[in-house]
Design an enzyme around this catalytic site. Structure first.
Site, short mmCIF file in Angstrom:
data_model
loop_
_atom_site.label_atom_id
_atom_site.label_comp_id
_atom_site.label_asym_id
_atom_site.label_seq_id
_atom_site.Cartn_x
_atom_site.Cartn_y
_atom_site.Cartn_z
CE1 TYR A 214 -3.15 69.41 82.96
CE2 TYR A 214 -2.09 70.22 80.73
CZ TYR A 214 -1.61 68.65 82.08
OH TYR A 214 -1.02 68.85 81.64
CG ASP B 169 1.00 76.55 85.08
OD1 ASP B 169 1.73 76.23 85.68
OD2 ASP B 169 -0.33 75.92 84.58
NE ARG C 240 6.65 73.13 85.48
CZ ARG C 240 5.98 72.82 85.87
NH1 ARG C 240 6.41 70.99 86.68
NH2 ARG C 240 4.70 72.07 85.56
NE ARG D 95 4.96 75.80 97.53
CZ ARG D 95 4.57 74.35 97.25
NH1 ARG D 95 4.22 73.49 96.15
NH2 ARG D 95 5.33 73.64 98.33
O1 CP3 Z 1 10.02 77.28 85.58
C1 CP3 Z 1 9.99 77.65 84.61
O2 CP3 Z 1 9.60 76.43 83.76
C2 CP3 Z 1 8.45 78.61 84.69
C3 CP3 Z 1 6.83 77.89 85.04
C4 CP3 Z 1 6.63 77.18 84.77
C5 CP3 Z 1 5.54 76.15 85.51
N1 CP3 Z 1 4.84 75.73 84.76
C6 CP3 Z 1 6.07 76.35 86.41
C7 CP3 Z 1 5.24 75.33 87.50
C8 CP3 Z 1 5.76 76.76 83.27
C9 CP3 Z 1 6.60 77.18 81.98
C10 CP3 Z 1 4.92 75.64 83.52
C11 CP3 Z 1 4.41 75.20 81.76
C12 CP3 Z 1 3.31 74.06 82.71
N2 CP3 Z 1 2.09 74.03 83.01
C13 CP3 Z 1 3.25 72.90 81.36
C14 CP3 Z 1 3.72 73.00 80.48
C15 CP3 Z 1 5.02 72.17 80.34
C16 CP3 Z 1 4.91 70.20 81.13
O3 CP3 Z 1 5.94 70.81 82.25
O4 CP3 Z 1 4.96 70.25 80.21
C17 CP3 Z 1 2.47 71.78 82.03
C18 CP3 Z 1 1.42 70.69 81.65
C19 CP3 Z 1 1.56 72.60 82.86
C20 CP3 Z 1 0.32 72.76 83.95
C21 CP3 Z 1 0.79 72.11 85.56
N3 CP3 Z 1 1.40 73.40 86.50
C22 CP3 Z 1 0.85 70.57 86.00
C23 CP3 Z 1 0.53 69.83 85.23
C24 CP3 Z 1 1.08 71.16 87.19
C25 CP3 Z 1 1.27 70.22 88.41
C26 CP3 Z 1 2.22 69.13 88.33
C27 CP3 Z 1 3.90 69.74 89.30
O5 CP3 Z 1 4.56 69.87 88.66
O6 CP3 Z 1 3.34 70.63 90.16
C28 CP3 Z 1 1.61 72.74 87.52
C29 CP3 Z 1 2.17 73.27 88.78
C30 CP3 Z 1 3.42 74.30 88.72
N4 CP3 Z 1 4.20 74.86 87.40
C31 CP3 Z 1 4.34 74.04 89.45
C32 CP3 Z 1 5.58 75.08 88.65
C33 CP3 Z 1 6.78 75.64 89.78
C34 CP3 Z 1 4.58 73.59 90.37
C35 CP3 Z 1 3.68 74.12 91.83
C36 CP3 Z 1 4.20 73.51 92.75
O7 CP3 Z 1 5.50 74.42 93.12
O8 CP3 Z 1 3.46 73.21 93.47
#
Ligand code: CP3
Length: 352
Positions: free
Chosen positions: A159, A83, A33, A46
Site C-alpha cells: 500500500y 487498521d 472484520r 463512525r
Molecule cells: O474488526 C476487525 O477485524 C478489526 C479492525 C480491522 C480493520 N481493518 C478495520 C477496517 C482490521 C484488523 C483491518 C485489517 C486490514 N486493513 C487489512 C488486513 C486484512 C484484510 O482484510 O485483508 C487490510 C489489507 C487493511 C487495509 C484497509 N482498510 C483497506 C484496503 C480498507 C478499505 C476496504 C474496506 O473494506 O473498506 C480499509 C478500511 C477498513 N478497515 C474498514 C474497517 C472496518 C472500513 C472502513 C469504513 O468504515 O468505511
C-alpha cells in the site's frame, strides 16, 4: 460444592486454551472484520466520530466499536479496532480514505522517499491505539480474550509503494525485484516499528497478536521467503524478546503450500488459513508442527446463509475435531453480510 473463584483469580479465557496445548470443544470463535459496516451500530459510531480515521484514533469510540460484536454475539475474542495502515500514517505518510476508493497515500517509490518516514514520530499515534487496548481490557468481559494486530511488512509496503490498493501489487514487486537493498530498507523500517507497536499493545493488555499478510500470495517462493517469511520471523522474535508467552497468529493469505514453510520458519503459534485451503489440508498438513490452526469459512457464505452456510461450517468443524483449532473466516466479513447470519454461524459452531 464448587467454590466461587476469588476476584483476584486469573479469569479463564477459553480462546487461549489451544495455545496451551488444550483441544477446546466447541472451538473458540472470532471473525476477521467482526466490527464493521455490516453492523448498523458501527455505522452510527463512525458517523459520530466524523470518519474512519477519526474513529481509529478516538480510544473511547474505537473501544466502543470493538465491543459491539462482542455484545451481539459473545465471540471468544475481541479484536482491537484499528487498521494496518495506521503504521504508515504514524510514520509520516498520511493516510486518507476517500468514499468508495479505499485507502490513499502519497506513494513511496525510492530510497530518497524513505526520508519522509520518521519512526521516532510514531509515539503519539501508537499511544492512542494502546489507550484503546487499555480501555478494552477494562470494559471487556473478563473471559473474552483481546487480540492486538499489525499488518505484515510486505502487505503494508504494497500500500505504501502503490499509494492505494491494487490487484497485483505490481509497484512493490517491481521495486523489490529491481532494488533489493532499497526495498529492504523500507521493510526494515516496518519490522522495527511493528515490534514497537505490537509490544505497546501487549503492554496495554492484548492477550494475543495477529499479523495480517493479505498479499503474501503475490510473491514467488524465494521472494516469499525474503519479504514475507523473514520479516515476520524478525517481528515474532522481537516481540517474544519482551513477551515470550504472548501467542502470535500469522495470516499469510494466499500462501498455499508455502504456509507450512511459513509456520516452521517464522515461529508463529497459530496459522490463519484462507478460504482456498481445503479443510482436509487444514486438518492434516500442520499435524507435525506445534501450531494452532485457524480458519477458514468463505465470508460470502455468511452473505448467503442458509443450507450452504450450515453444510460448510459443519464440514470444517468435523475435519478439525480433536485439533487445536480456532473457528474463523478465510478473510474478513463483507459489508453486505446480514447480521442474523453471523448469529446463526455462532450458534452452529457452539453446537446448535
Ligand atoms: O474488526 C476487525 O477485524 C478489526 C479492525 C480491522 C480493520 N481493518 C478495520 C477496517 C482490521 C484488523 C483491518 C485489517 C486490514 N486493513 C487489512 C488486513 C486484512 C484484510 O482484510 O485483508 C487490510 C489489507 C487493511 C487495509 C484497509 N482498510 C483497506 C484496503 C480498507 C478499505 C476496504 C474496506 O473494506 O473498506 C480499509 C478500511 C477498513 N478497515 C474498514 C474497517 C472496518 C472500513 C472502513 C469504513 O468504515 O468505511
Amino acid at each position: 460444592m464448587a467454590q466461587p473463584s476469588p476476584p483476584s483469580a486469573t479469569p479463564h479465557r477459553r480462546f487461549l486454551d489451544p495455545f496451551k496445548g488444550i483441544v477446546a470443544s466447541p472451538p473458540p470463535i472470532w471473525l476477521m472484520r467482526q466490527a464493521g459496516r455490516y453492523l448498523p451500530e458501527y455505522r452510527a459510531t463512525r458517523t459520530q466520530a466524523g470518519g474512519f480515521l477519526d474513529l481509529c484514533y478516538n480510544p473511547a469510540l474505537a473501544a466502543e466499536v470493538t465491543l459491539q460484536p462482542i455484545r451481539r454475539y459473545g465471540f471468544d475474542a475481541a479484536i482491537l479496532f484499528a487498521d494496518i495502515l495506521l503504521v504508515p500514517d504514524a510514520l509520516g505518510q498520511p493516510l486518507r480514505f476517500a468514499e468508495g476508493e479505499g485507502p490513499l497515500l502519497d506513494p513511496i517509490r525510492s530510497t530518497a522517499d524513505l526520508s519522509r518516514l520518521k519512526p521516532e514520530a510514531t509515539r503519539s499515534k501508537y499511544d492512542l491505539v494502546a489507550e484503546t487496548v487499555a480501555r478494552l481490557r477494562q470494559d471487556l468481559p473478563a473471559e473474552t480474550a483481546l487480540i492486538g494486530f499489525c499488518g505484515a511488512p510486505w502487505t503494508v509496503a504494497t500500500y505504501m509503494v502503490e499509494g492505494r490498493g491494487s490487484k497485483d501489487q505490481a509497484a512493490a514487486r517491481l521495486w523489490a525485484y529491481r532494488d533489493r537493498e532499497g526495498f529492504g530498507r523500507l521493510i526494515d523500517i516496518l519490522v522495527e516499528t511493528s515490534i514497537v507497536y505490537l509490544c505497546g499493545q501487549v503492554k496495554a493488555g492484548a492477550d494475543v497478536l495477529q499479523i495480517f499478510d493479505t498479499w503474501a500470495g503475490s510473491l514467488p517462493d524465494d521472494e516469499f521467503d525474503r519479504w514475507v517469511v523473514e520479516p515476520t520471523r524478525r517481528i515474532v522474535e522481537g516481540v517474544k524478546d519482551h513477551y515470550p508467552d504472548v501467542p502470535v497468529i500469522g495470516f499469510p493469505r494466499g500462501a498455499g503450500g508455502s504456509a507450512l514453510w511459513y509456520v516452521s520458519e517464522t515461529g508463529v503459534d497459530g496459522i490463519g488459513c484462507d478460504t482456498a485451503m481445503p479443510p482436509y489440508m487444514m486438518g492434516e498438513a500442520f499435524d507435525d508442527e506445534n501450531v494452532v490452526v485457524q480458519g477458514n469459512l468463505d465470508p460470502l457464505l455468511l452473505v448467503t446463509g442458509g443450507e450452504a452456510l450450515e453444510e460448510r461450517t459443519r464440514e470444517i468443524l468435523e475435519r478439525m475435531q480433536g485439533k487445536r483449532f480456532i473457528f474463523n473466516l478465510g478473510h474478513g466479513i463483507v459489508p453486505e453480510t446480514p447480521p442474523e447470519n453471523v448469529a446463526r454461524l455462532v450458534e452452529i459452531v457452539r453446537g446448535g
